[in-house]
Scaffold this motif. Structure first.
Motif, mmCIF file in Angstrom:
data_model
loop_
_atom_site.group_PDB
_atom_site.id
_atom_site.type_symbol
_atom_site.label_atom_id
_atom_site.label_comp_id
_atom_site.label_asym_id
_atom_site.label_seq_id
_atom_site.Cartn_x
_atom_site.Cartn_y
_atom_site.Cartn_z
ATOM 1 N N PHE A 110 0.861 -1.187 0.000
ATOM 2 C CA PHE A 110 0.000 0.000 0.000
ATOM 3 C C PHE A 110 0.892 1.230 0.000
ATOM 4 C CE2 PHE A 110 -2.456 3.370 2.011
ATOM 5 C CZ PHE A 110 -3.655 3.295 1.320
ATOM 6 N N ILE A 111 0.755 2.066 -1.015
ATOM 7 C CA ILE A 111 1.621 3.229 -1.156
ATOM 8 C C ILE A 111 0.797 4.514 -1.136
ATOM 9 C CG2 ILE A 111 3.316 4.385 -2.618
ATOM 10 C CD1 ILE A 111 4.004 1.683 -3.805
ATOM 11 N N LEU A 112 1.124 5.400 -0.217
ATOM 12 C CA LEU A 112 0.500 6.721 -0.183
ATOM 13 C C LEU A 112 1.244 7.647 -1.134
ATOM 14 C CD1 LEU A 112 0.054 7.160 3.669
ATOM 15 C CD2 LEU A 112 -1.759 6.720 2.011
ATOM 16 N N ALA A 113 0.538 8.642 -1.656
ATOM 17 C CA ALA A 113 1.176 9.614 -2.538
ATOM 18 C C ALA A 113 2.327 10.308 -1.820
ATOM 19 C CB ALA A 113 0.149 10.640 -3.021
ATOM 20 N N SER A 114 2.157 10.579 -0.522
ATOM 21 C CA SER A 114 3.214 11.244 0.245
ATOM 22 C C SER A 114 4.450 10.352 0.369
ATOM 23 C CB SER A 114 2.701 11.629 1.637
ATOM 24 O OG SER A 114 2.207 10.499 2.323
ATOM 25 N N ASP A 115 4.233 9.016 0.470
ATOM 26 C CA ASP A 115 5.366 8.088 0.534
ATOM 27 C C ASP A 115 6.141 8.099 -0.774
ATOM 28 O OD1 ASP A 115 4.590 7.357 3.075
ATOM 29 O OD2 ASP A 115 3.446 5.613 2.392
ATOM 30 N N TYR A 116 5.399 8.129 -1.880
ATOM 31 C CA TYR A 116 6.032 8.170 -3.198
ATOM 32 C C TYR A 116 6.867 9.435 -3.354
ATOM 33 C CZ TYR A 116 6.440 9.242 -8.167
ATOM 34 O OH TYR A 116 6.918 9.621 -9.390
ATOM 35 N N LEU A 117 6.307 10.578 -2.970
ATOM 36 C CA LEU A 117 7.025 11.851 -3.104
ATOM 37 C C LEU A 117 8.266 11.897 -2.219
ATOM 38 C CD1 LEU A 117 4.025 14.342 -3.269
ATOM 39 C CD2 LEU A 117 5.496 13.595 -5.146
ATOM 40 N N SER A 118 8.204 11.223 -1.072
ATOM 41 C CA SER A 118 9.370 11.177 -0.188
ATOM 42 C C SER A 118 10.466 10.286 -0.774
ATOM 43 C CB SER A 118 8.967 10.637 1.192
ATOM 44 O OG SER A 118 8.046 11.510 1.805
ATOM 45 N N ALA A 119 10.048 9.207 -1.440
ATOM 46 C CA ALA A 119 11.016 8.254 -1.994
ATOM 47 C C ALA A 119 11.662 8.767 -3.274
ATOM 48 C CB ALA A 119 10.337 6.911 -2.254
ATOM 49 N N ILE A 120 10.886 9.494 -4.084
ATOM 50 C CA ILE A 120 11.401 10.022 -5.353
ATOM 51 C C ILE A 120 11.676 11.515 -5.156
ATOM 52 C CG2 ILE A 120 11.037 10.237 -7.831
ATOM 53 C CD1 ILE A 120 10.993 7.372 -6.875
ATOM 54 N N ALA A 121 12.891 11.832 -4.746
ATOM 55 C CA ALA A 121 13.241 13.223 -4.449
ATOM 56 C C ALA A 121 13.594 13.963 -5.735
ATOM 57 C CB ALA A 121 14.400 13.265 -3.469
ATOM 58 N N HIS A 122 12.579 14.281 -6.503
ATOM 59 C CA HIS A 122 12.787 15.003 -7.759
ATOM 60 C C HIS A 122 11.612 15.957 -7.962
ATOM 61 C CE1 HIS A 122 13.231 15.832 -12.054
ATOM 62 N NE2 HIS A 122 14.456 15.352 -11.972
ATOM 63 N N PRO A 123 11.867 17.191 -8.430
ATOM 64 C CA PRO A 123 10.763 18.153 -8.584
ATOM 65 C C PRO A 123 9.686 17.713 -9.571
ATOM 66 C CG PRO A 123 12.788 18.990 -9.574
ATOM 67 C CD PRO A 123 13.167 17.790 -8.774
ATOM 68 N N GLN A 124 10.038 16.811 -10.503
ATOM 69 C CA GLN A 124 9.061 16.337 -11.485
ATOM 70 C C GLN A 124 8.470 14.969 -11.120
ATOM 71 O OE1 GLN A 124 7.870 18.089 -14.090
ATOM 72 N NE2 GLN A 124 9.082 19.788 -13.284
ATOM 73 N N ALA A 125 8.667 14.528 -9.894
ATOM 74 C CA ALA A 125 8.194 13.208 -9.471
ATOM 75 C C ALA A 125 6.708 12.980 -9.749
ATOM 76 C CB ALA A 125 8.510 12.987 -7.996
ATOM 77 N N PRO A 126 5.822 13.945 -9.446
ATOM 78 C CA PRO A 126 4.399 13.712 -9.747
ATOM 79 C C PRO A 126 4.153 13.514 -11.235
ATOM 80 C CG PRO A 126 4.660 15.558 -8.232
ATOM 81 C CD PRO A 126 6.031 15.220 -8.743
ATOM 82 N N GLU A 127 4.878 14.270 -12.073
ATOM 83 C CA GLU A 127 4.680 14.148 -13.523
ATOM 84 C C GLU A 127 5.156 12.796 -14.033
ATOM 85 O OE1 GLU A 127 2.856 16.358 -14.882
ATOM 86 O OE2 GLU A 127 2.922 17.542 -13.045
ATOM 87 N N TYR A 128 6.227 12.281 -13.439
ATOM 88 C CA TYR A 128 6.718 10.968 -13.847
ATOM 89 C C TYR A 128 5.660 9.896 -13.591
ATOM 90 C CZ TYR A 128 11.414 13.019 -14.059
ATOM 91 O OH TYR A 128 12.501 13.787 -14.368
ATOM 92 N N LEU A 129 5.004 9.971 -12.438
ATOM 93 C CA LEU A 129 3.990 8.973 -12.103
ATOM 94 C C LEU A 129 2.763 9.128 -13.005
ATOM 95 C CD1 LEU A 129 3.450 6.611 -10.215
ATOM 96 C CD2 LEU A 129 2.375 8.204 -8.627
ATOM 97 N N ARG A 130 2.360 10.375 -13.274
ATOM 98 C CA ARG A 130 1.234 10.600 -14.190
ATOM 99 C C ARG A 130 1.545 10.029 -15.572
ATOM 100 N NH1 ARG A 130 1.234 15.917 -11.697
ATOM 101 N NH2 ARG A 130 -0.502 16.067 -10.245
ATOM 102 N N PHE A 131 2.768 10.265 -16.035
ATOM 103 C CA PHE A 131 3.178 9.738 -17.329
ATOM 104 C C PHE A 131 3.122 8.212 -17.339
ATOM 105 C CE2 PHE A 131 6.783 7.728 -19.497
ATOM 106 C CZ PHE A 131 6.399 7.926 -20.815
ATOM 107 N N TYR A 132 3.628 7.597 -16.293
ATOM 108 C CA TYR A 132 3.669 6.130 -16.201
ATOM 109 C C TYR A 132 2.265 5.541 -16.260
ATOM 110 C CZ TYR A 132 4.548 1.498 -14.185
ATOM 111 O OH TYR A 132 4.612 0.140 -13.947
ATOM 112 N N PHE A 133 1.353 6.102 -15.451
ATOM 113 C CA PHE A 133 -0.015 5.602 -15.458
ATOM 114 C C PHE A 133 -0.694 5.880 -16.802
ATOM 115 C CE2 PHE A 133 -0.281 6.043 -10.572
ATOM 116 C CZ PHE A 133 0.184 4.758 -10.419
ATOM 117 N N GLY A 134 -0.485 7.098 -17.325
ATOM 118 C CA GLY A 134 -1.105 7.451 -18.598
ATOM 119 C C GLY A 134 -0.647 6.555 -19.729
ATOM 120 N N ALA A 135 0.621 6.170 -19.714
ATOM 121 C CA ALA A 135 1.164 5.306 -20.760
ATOM 122 C C ALA A 135 0.587 3.895 -20.683
ATOM 123 C CB ALA A 135 2.687 5.254 -20.652
#
Length: 201
Positions: A110-135
């Motif tokens: 179970f992954i919270l959005a906040s956990d993901y943002l903490s693990a991926i320390a990059h300013p574009q982290a949310p966009e990377y996940l949106r891209f992954y799901f969208g693809a």
């Protein structure tokens, strides 16, 4: 003797009755309408502009596969009975799994959005996940799996390698042929229209 009060997990009490409840899905979708109405009140608009039977706009739902019949059966009946516009399209998606398993706190999937943002320390982290799901989205209601290795490979291959390579080639082209400047060119409406038409295919 102990009597336990009967409560409905799926609804809320009907006033003036005992042990009778409105099913929760009688009330939940009305939030779509009421939130639109709130926005309209705040911005001087009329809710019928969006939800009225004669509205030229489209009403599109993006929903999970577990609530299809609420949005494709109950909700349209309610809208039609109340004189509102029916959904134009309903896009149904599957569940999100993690490493091939259902999300579970006990299993650690179970992954919270906040956990993901903490693990991926990059300013574009949310966009990377949106891209992954969208693809991974498709016209089918298949589940989407979040796999860490695939996520990294897809972001690196498509975004970093492909788009980065395109940028690099563009810069080299401008450097060699246009004195390192982006050339000024008139807008060609026919090309723009061709792009729009190609996108519809």
């Amino acid at each position: 003797m102990v009597h336990l009060a009967r409560r409905s997990y799926f609804g809320f009490p009907i006033p003036g009755t005992e042990n009778k409840y409105f099913y929760v899905w009688l009330d939940a979708p009305i939030g779509y309408l009421s939130s639109t109405d709130k926005w309209c009140v705040d911005h001087g608009e009329n809710v019928d502009t969006f939800w009225g039977k004669q509205s030229p706009g489209e009403l599109v739902h993006f929903i999970g596969k577990d609530i299809v019949y609420f949005h494709a059966l109950f909700w349209p009946v309610m809208l039609n009975s109340a004189g509102f516009k029916l959904p134009t399209k309903i896009f149904v998606h599957g569940f999100l799994t993690v490493a091939g398993e259902k999300m579970s706190k006990s299993r650690g999937t179970f992954i919270l959005a906040s956990d993901y943002l903490s693990a991926i320390a990059h300013p574009q982290a949310p966009e990377y996940l949106r891209f992954y799901f969208g693809a991974k989205l498709s016209s089918h209601a298949a589940d989407i799996d979040l796999n860490a290795e695939e996520f990294c490979n897809r972001v690196n291959t498509t975004l970093v390698n492909n788009i980065g390579n395109l940028h690099h080639r563009t810069f080299i082209f401008c450097d060699r042929n246009f004195n390192s400047m982006v050339p000024d060119a008139p807008w060609d409406e026919s090309i723009a229209q061709a792009v729009v038409e190609a996108a519809r295919l």
